[in-house]
Each structure stands twice: as C-alpha cells, then as structure tokens.
Design a protein around this motif. Structure first.
Motif, PDB file in Angstrom:
ATOM      1  N   ALA A 165       0.813  -1.218   0.000  1.00 45.15           N
ATOM      2  CA  ALA A 165       0.000   0.000   0.000  1.00 45.15           C
ATOM      3  C   ALA A 165       0.845   1.267   0.000  1.00 45.15           C
ATOM      4  O   ALA A 165       0.310   2.377  -0.121  1.00 45.15           O
ATOM      5  CB  ALA A 165      -0.938   0.015   1.210  1.00 45.15           C
TER       6      ALA A 165
ATOM      7  N   CYS B 195      -3.491   5.957   6.795  1.00 47.01           N
ATOM      8  CA  CYS B 195      -3.837   4.685   6.169  1.00 47.01           C
ATOM      9  C   CYS B 195      -5.053   4.077   6.837  1.00 47.01           C
ATOM     10  O   CYS B 195      -5.422   4.440   7.957  1.00 47.01           O
ATOM     11  CB  CYS B 195      -2.659   3.707   6.192  1.00 47.01           C
ATOM     12  SG  CYS B 195      -2.185   3.122   7.813  1.00 47.01           S
TER      13      CYS B 195
ATOM     14  N   VAL C 174      -8.402  -2.614   6.571  1.00 46.58           N
ATOM     15  CA  VAL C 174      -9.706  -3.268   6.488  1.00 46.58           C
ATOM     16  C   VAL C 174      -9.548  -4.723   6.919  1.00 46.58           C
ATOM     17  O   VAL C 174      -8.885  -5.512   6.247  1.00 46.58           O
ATOM     18  CB  VAL C 174     -10.281  -3.196   5.064  1.00 46.58           C
ATOM     19  CG1 VAL C 174     -11.645  -3.884   5.005  1.00 46.58           C
ATOM     20  CG2 VAL C 174     -10.393  -1.747   4.600  1.00 46.58           C
TER      21      VAL C 174
ATOM     22  N   VAL D 133      -4.340   2.003   1.747  1.00 44.29           N
ATOM     23  CA  VAL D 133      -5.362   1.127   2.317  1.00 44.29           C
ATOM     24  C   VAL D 133      -4.869  -0.314   2.291  1.00 44.29           C
ATOM     25  O   VAL D 133      -4.385  -0.798   1.261  1.00 44.29           O
ATOM     26  CB  VAL D 133      -6.696   1.242   1.547  1.00 44.29           C
ATOM     27  CG1 VAL D 133      -7.753   0.335   2.169  1.00 44.29           C
ATOM     28  CG2 VAL D 133      -7.182   2.689   1.530  1.00 44.29           C
TER      29      VAL D 133
ATOM     30  N   GLU E 243      -5.969  -4.141   2.576  1.00 42.69           N
ATOM     31  CA  GLU E 243      -7.109  -5.063   2.522  1.00 42.69           C
ATOM     32  C   GLU E 243      -6.631  -6.414   3.028  1.00 42.69           C
ATOM     33  O   GLU E 243      -5.810  -7.080   2.396  1.00 42.69           O
ATOM     34  CB  GLU E 243      -7.646  -5.157   1.087  1.00 42.69           C
ATOM     35  CG  GLU E 243      -9.002  -5.848   0.984  1.00 42.69           C
ATOM     36  CD  GLU E 243      -8.919  -7.345   1.151  1.00 42.69           C
ATOM     37  OE1 GLU E 243      -9.721  -7.897   1.931  1.00 42.69           O
ATOM     38  OE2 GLU E 243      -8.043  -7.975   0.519  1.00 42.69           O
TER      39      GLU E 243
ATOM     40  N   SER F   3     -14.969  -6.703   1.572  1.00 39.60           N
ATOM     41  CA  SER F   3     -13.809  -5.992   2.118  1.00 39.60           C
ATOM     42  C   SER F   3     -13.050  -5.259   1.021  1.00 39.60           C
ATOM     43  O   SER F   3     -12.542  -4.154   1.234  1.00 39.60           O
ATOM     44  CB  SER F   3     -12.885  -6.957   2.861  1.00 39.60           C
ATOM     45  OG  SER F   3     -12.438  -7.985   2.006  1.00 39.60           O
ATOM     46  N   MET F   4     -12.970  -5.856  -0.171  1.00 40.95           N
ATOM     47  CA  MET F   4     -12.308  -5.172  -1.273  1.00 40.95           C
ATOM     48  C   MET F   4     -13.115  -3.955  -1.712  1.00 40.95           C
ATOM     49  O   MET F   4     -12.542  -2.896  -2.025  1.00 40.95           O
ATOM     50  CB  MET F   4     -12.103  -6.122  -2.447  1.00 40.95           C
ATOM     51  CG  MET F   4     -11.307  -5.506  -3.596  1.00 40.95           C
ATOM     52  SD  MET F   4      -9.610  -5.016  -3.139  1.00 40.95           S
ATOM     53  CE  MET F   4      -8.792  -6.619  -3.216  1.00 40.95           C
TER      54      MET F   4
ATOM     55  N   THR G 103     -15.022  -2.143   0.234  1.00 41.42           N
ATOM     56  CA  THR G 103     -14.769  -1.130   1.257  1.00 41.42           C
ATOM     57  C   THR G 103     -13.413  -0.484   1.043  1.00 41.42           C
ATOM     58  O   THR G 103     -13.264   0.743   1.129  1.00 41.42           O
ATOM     59  CB  THR G 103     -14.842  -1.759   2.663  1.00 41.42           C
ATOM     60  OG1 THR G 103     -16.160  -2.256   2.901  1.00 41.42           O
ATOM     61  CG2 THR G 103     -14.483  -0.734   3.741  1.00 41.42           C
ATOM     62  N   ALA G 104     -12.407  -1.304   0.749  1.00 41.64           N
ATOM     63  CA  ALA G 104     -11.042  -0.790   0.585  1.00 41.64           C
ATOM     64  C   ALA G 104     -10.965   0.244  -0.531  1.00 41.64           C
ATOM     65  O   ALA G 104     -10.373   1.323  -0.353  1.00 41.64           O
ATOM     66  CB  ALA G 104     -10.077  -1.945   0.315  1.00 41.64           C
TER      67      ALA G 104
ATOM     68  N   CYS H 192     -10.337   4.568  -0.363  1.00 44.06           N
ATOM     69  CA  CYS H 192      -9.038   4.986  -0.903  1.00 44.06           C
ATOM     70  C   CYS H 192      -9.204   6.281  -1.697  1.00 44.06           C
ATOM     71  O   CYS H 192     -10.099   6.394  -2.544  1.00 44.06           O
ATOM     72  CB  CYS H 192      -8.476   3.888  -1.805  1.00 44.06           C
ATOM     73  SG  CYS H 192      -6.742   4.133  -2.280  1.00 44.06           S
TER      74      CYS H 192
ATOM     75  N   VAL I 226      -4.271   0.497  -2.879  1.00 43.80           N
ATOM     76  CA  VAL I 226      -4.777  -0.573  -2.024  1.00 43.80           C
ATOM     77  C   VAL I 226      -3.763  -1.708  -2.043  1.00 43.80           C
ATOM     78  O   VAL I 226      -3.440  -2.247  -3.105  1.00 43.80           O
ATOM     79  CB  VAL I 226      -6.150  -1.089  -2.510  1.00 43.80           C
ATOM     80  CG1 VAL I 226      -6.583  -2.313  -1.696  1.00 43.80           C
ATOM     81  CG2 VAL I 226      -7.203   0.006  -2.415  1.00 43.80           C
TER      82      VAL I 226
ATOM     83  N   TYR J 162      -3.302  -5.425  -1.042  1.00 45.01           N
ATOM     84  CA  TYR J 162      -4.192  -6.513  -0.654  1.00 45.01           C
ATOM     85  C   TYR J 162      -3.422  -7.804  -0.387  1.00 45.01           C
ATOM     86  O   TYR J 162      -2.523  -8.177  -1.126  1.00 45.01           O
ATOM     87  CB  TYR J 162      -5.274  -6.740  -1.721  1.00 45.01           C
ATOM     88  CG  TYR J 162      -4.822  -7.457  -2.971  1.00 45.01           C
ATOM     89  CD1 TYR J 162      -5.155  -8.784  -3.191  1.00 45.01           C
ATOM     90  CD2 TYR J 162      -4.057  -6.797  -3.934  1.00 45.01           C
ATOM     91  CE1 TYR J 162      -4.749  -9.445  -4.341  1.00 45.01           C
ATOM     92  CE2 TYR J 162      -3.646  -7.448  -5.088  1.00 45.01           C
ATOM     93  CZ  TYR J 162      -3.993  -8.779  -5.290  1.00 45.01           C
ATOM     94  OH  TYR J 162      -3.575  -9.419  -6.420  1.00 45.01           O
TER      95      TYR J 162
END
Length: 345
Positions: free
Chosen positions: A164, A172, A175, A240, A242, A249-250, A252-253, A257, A263, A265
């Motif tokens: 990230a 930051c 999530v 962010v 994830e 959740s993705m 939301t991420a 952002c 992001v 992940y």
C-alpha cells in the motif's frame, strides 16, 4: 509421530503418521515445538475450499533442527528455527527479487514433508527456507511467542503495508480485524504512519488494534463503514490495507481509498465468484498491489525488531492448546472465540 489430519469439514484429528526423513542433500528435519492455527486453515475446515481427506495440515512451524543433508550450510542440528508458510529455494530468479512465494521449485507444507501441525517436518531447500533464531533467544518462551507470527500473519500484514506504500507521516486504513489485519496495524505503525484507521466487526479485536497503534477504530459494515472512515480521514486515505479477501472488504477498501491512492491486498480472495469490479479502481486511478505475501523476504528485518523489543505481535494469540487438542483450537477460531491459536507441540 503425532500430527493433525484433515478428515472432512470440521473434522481434524491428531493421529499417528509416518515420520519424515531426509530425502535430499538440501533437506533438514525439524522437530516442531510451536505452531499455530491460521485463519486460512478455516477454509478447508469449514468446507469452503478443497482438501484431500487424510492429509496433514498446518503451515507455521517453529522448532529445533534434528538432521540436515550434506549440502545444507545455513543451519545445523540443535539450531532453533522458524519457517514461512511457503518453502522456497532462495536462489532462483523470483527468490532473488524477494518473491519467494513464486519460487520455481517452491512447495507447501503437507504430504511427505509433514504438516506443520505435527511433531516433525522435513524442510526441502533448508537454506532457502529456514530462518535461524539467535542462540540467546532459543529457549526464551516470550521471544519465541513473539517470533512465531513471522511464519505468516506478521509478514503478511507487513506485505499489505508495503504494497500500500505506507510511509512516514502517512494516513492509512486497515480493512479487517483478524490476525493479519491486526498485524497490518503493527506494520503500518512500524513504517511510520501518523493516522491508522482500523475497520472491523468485533469490538474486542478493535481494542487490540488500538493497543497496536490504531489511532481510530470503526466497528461497522458496508456503506456505514465507508462513510465513517471518510469522516475520520476527511475523504479517505492514500494507503489502504485489505486484509480479508472477501468481495465486501475489497469494495470497502477501494471506496475509502483517495483518488490516486493504493490498495495493498493480502486477503486470499474468496467469495468473488462474480469477479472484481475494476471500474472503481479505473475511475479514480487507484492502484491495486499485493498478493500472497513473500514472508521469507521480510523475516530477518522483522525478527530484528522483535528481538530488540520494538515489535510484538504475540497478543494476536488469544488461546493456547497442545497438539493433542488442536481440534479445540480450530473450533475456537471457527466460532470467533479466539483471534489466533498457538499450538505447543
């Protein structure tokens, strides 16, 4: 030897299995003293992913080297070691660039090398995989408890933060409030983030996130979580993490952002049968980076911080069982009674 064996959904038993032995000159046999139950173990435990019945399980071993092949140079019998969740040669193109999880001769734990939730494992590519713990800490139980998360969740949380682009003074959002998300909070703090917003569903886990360095916590789901994060961060964050892997959740991420942000992940994708909607990334020029964490690449630098006392992921272990009771550890994690379970062998 005794080891945990998968027999079907919610059926893990400790049984007698063949003891692993040296098979190649680059192997080592390790007597496991500590291991753990991982959130990803719950996928096969719940029947959400395929696993061959009768297979040994576990992928987070720590122990004492018992034997080494003739070509092993980095460890010797008696050394205390830990091992990442992926086996890697340490010398191929991808290992040299720090992508040990893409090793051309890589492997996982299980099969004839033994699952890590057992009394012994055979480690192929011992020089490329095993991480030696300094002798002065070899019998320090507090230090060992803090080092064990480097086999997976601490290195994975760190990979999320690195992916990230977290840096000194950054804002930051993390999530996920599982062990990886909590370690992501630790990693973001370690990299110098000024504001860390932890997003999750469980008040007790978010309390631990605050202890780990989160400056703000958001206990909400969906649009409510997005709105609250945007309020806290004045419109979102550039970095962010994830740490779940679910479609929700993705979503939301990417929604928290900021345009032009990144992001990172590390949540293993599951429940994404409809695919990932890339338009949100495209429209705001949001970068998506990450993937399966090459924790071997981070092991030495994280171990140095653990041993000097500036990094301690041990509190993610909220329950301890012995090997014979590993099924109770699975049950506790499955029912959200434990964040992560330490197994003493």
């Amino acid at each position: 030897m005794r080891a945990a064996v998968y027999h079907g959904p919610r059926d893990v038993r400790v049984e007698d299995v063949p003891e692993p032995e040296l098979d190649a000159s680059t192997d080592a046999v390790v007597r496991v003293t500590h291991t753990a139950v991982c959130g990803s173990d719950l996928w096969f435990y719940r029947g959400d992913s395929d696993r061959e019945p009768g297979s040994t399980v576990g992928h987070e071993p720590m122990g004492i080297v018992e034997a080494v092949g003739d070509d092993v140079r980095s460890v010797e019998p008696g050394d205390r070691v830990l091992a990442p969740f992926k086996i890697s040669c340490g010398s191929c193109e991808f290992c040299r660039k720090g992508l040990h999880t893409s090793c051309v001769d890589g492997d996982g734990w299980g099969g004839d090398n033994g699952g890590a939730q057992g009394e012994k494992v055979r480690c192929p590519h011992a020089d490329g995989t095993l991480v030696r713990v300094p002798d002065r800490y070899a019998d320090d139980e507090d230090a060992l408890r803090s080092l064990l998360p480097l086999t997976d969740v601490m290195g994975t949380g760190h990979h999320a933060a690195v992916s990230a682009g977290v840096e000194e003074g950054a804002d930051c959002v993390v999530v996920g409030d599982g062990a990886v998300g909590l370690c992501g909070v630790l990693a973001a703090r370690r990299l110098g983030a000024e504001r860390i917003v932890a997003v999750g569903h469980h008040e007790d886990r978010l309390e631990l996130a605050a202890e780990f360095g989160a400056t703000d916590v958001v206990a909400a789901r969906g649009e409510e979580a997005v709105e609250r994060v945007r309020q806290v961060t004045n419109g979102g964050a550039n970095h962010v993490l994830e740490c779940v892997g679910a479609s929700s959740s993705m979503e939301t991420a990417v929604e928290v952002c900021r345009p032009g942000g990144t992001v990172g992940y590390v949540g293993v994708p599951h429940g994404l049968d409809g695919g990932l909607d890339l338009f949100s990334f495209f429209g705001d020029n949001v970068t998506l980076r990450g993937g399966v964490a090459p924790v071997r690449a981070y092991a030495e630098e994280l171990m140095a911080d653990v041993l000097q006392g500036t990094l301690d992921p041990a509190p993610v272990f909220t329950k301890t069982v012995d090997l014979e009771n590993v099924a109770e550890g699975y049950r506790a994690m499955d029912e959200r009674e434990a964040i992560k379970v330490l197994v003493e062998v």
